[in-house]
Design a protein around this motif. Structure first.
Motif, PDB file in Angstrom:
ATOM      1  N   PHE A  63       4.790  -2.943  -7.828  1.00 46.20           N
ATOM      2  CA  PHE A  63       4.670  -1.985  -6.731  1.00 46.20           C
ATOM      3  C   PHE A  63       4.508  -2.683  -5.380  1.00 46.20           C
ATOM      4  O   PHE A  63       4.971  -2.174  -4.366  1.00 46.20           O
ATOM      5  CB  PHE A  63       3.505  -1.022  -6.970  1.00 46.20           C
ATOM      6  N   PRO A  75       7.350  -0.962  -3.132  1.00 48.28           N
ATOM      7  CA  PRO A  75       6.464   0.200  -2.994  1.00 48.28           C
ATOM      8  C   PRO A  75       7.190   1.536  -3.052  1.00 48.28           C
ATOM      9  O   PRO A  75       6.571   2.560  -3.318  1.00 48.28           O
ATOM     10  CB  PRO A  75       5.791  -0.018  -1.640  1.00 48.28           C
ATOM     11  N   GLU A  76       8.491   1.518  -2.845  1.00 51.76           N
ATOM     12  CA  GLU A  76       9.246   2.772  -2.909  1.00 51.76           C
ATOM     13  C   GLU A  76       9.331   3.318  -4.328  1.00 51.76           C
ATOM     14  O   GLU A  76       9.672   4.486  -4.536  1.00 51.76           O
ATOM     15  CB  GLU A  76      10.652   2.584  -2.328  1.00 51.76           C
ATOM     16  N   VAL A  89       6.771   3.762  -6.325  1.00 50.24           N
ATOM     17  CA  VAL A  89       5.513   4.416  -6.686  1.00 50.24           C
ATOM     18  C   VAL A  89       5.730   5.928  -6.749  1.00 50.24           C
ATOM     19  O   VAL A  89       6.171   6.546  -5.789  1.00 50.24           O
ATOM     20  CB  VAL A  89       4.394   4.071  -5.670  1.00 50.24           C
ATOM     21  N   LEU A 122       0.564   7.036  -7.556  1.00 47.69           N
ATOM     22  CA  LEU A 122      -0.179   7.149  -6.303  1.00 47.69           C
ATOM     23  C   LEU A 122      -1.616   7.591  -6.577  1.00 47.69           C
ATOM     24  O   LEU A 122      -2.552   7.062  -5.978  1.00 47.69           O
ATOM     25  CB  LEU A 122       0.506   8.123  -5.348  1.00 47.69           C
ATOM     26  N   VAL A 134       2.531   3.093   0.672  1.00 49.39           N
ATOM     27  CA  VAL A 134       3.152   4.202  -0.056  1.00 49.39           C
ATOM     28  C   VAL A 134       3.003   5.500   0.738  1.00 49.39           C
ATOM     29  O   VAL A 134       3.960   6.269   0.856  1.00 49.39           O
ATOM     30  CB  VAL A 134       2.553   4.336  -1.475  1.00 49.39           C
ATOM     31  N   GLN A 141       6.160   7.655   2.239  1.00 45.34           N
ATOM     32  CA  GLN A 141       6.336   9.057   1.868  1.00 45.34           C
ATOM     33  C   GLN A 141       6.146   9.990   3.058  1.00 45.34           C
ATOM     34  O   GLN A 141       6.312  11.199   2.927  1.00 45.34           O
ATOM     35  CB  GLN A 141       5.357   9.434   0.754  1.00 45.34           C
TER      36      GLN A 141
END
Length: 87
Positions: A9, A13-14, A16, A21, A44, A48
């Motif tokens: 991750f 990180p995309e 996750v 989360l 994250v 998002q």
């Protein structure tokens, strides 16, 4: 959270998801001075474009010692695109 999953991750990180989360949030709550987890959690939320990002950022800066590193990690994609466009 398993170590291998956490490292994956950090690299991506995309990837996750919602469950991940929540797991990451629990990790940050349990270990508030675990800077790598906190930075990943913020990244994250940033990716998002969540409404919690700004609130978490202001409350998390107390626990992160190197703010330049946090800024660089959060804007990694932006900085890479900027370098490519200047060459």
């Amino acid at each position: 959270m398993r170590r291998e999953k956490f490292i994956e991750f950090i690299r991506h990180p995309e990837k996750v998801g919602t469950d991940d989360l929540q797991e990451l949030e629990a990790l940050v709550e349990r270990y508030p001075y675990f800077q790598a987890a906190r930075m990943l959690y913020l990244k994250v939320l940033y990716l998002q474009a969540g409404t919690r990002f700004r609130h978490e950022l202001t409350s998390s800066t107390v626990h992160i010692t190197d703010h330049k590193q946090l800024l660089h990690y959060l804007n990694q994609l932006y900085l890479a695109k900027q370098r490519i466009s200047t060459h």
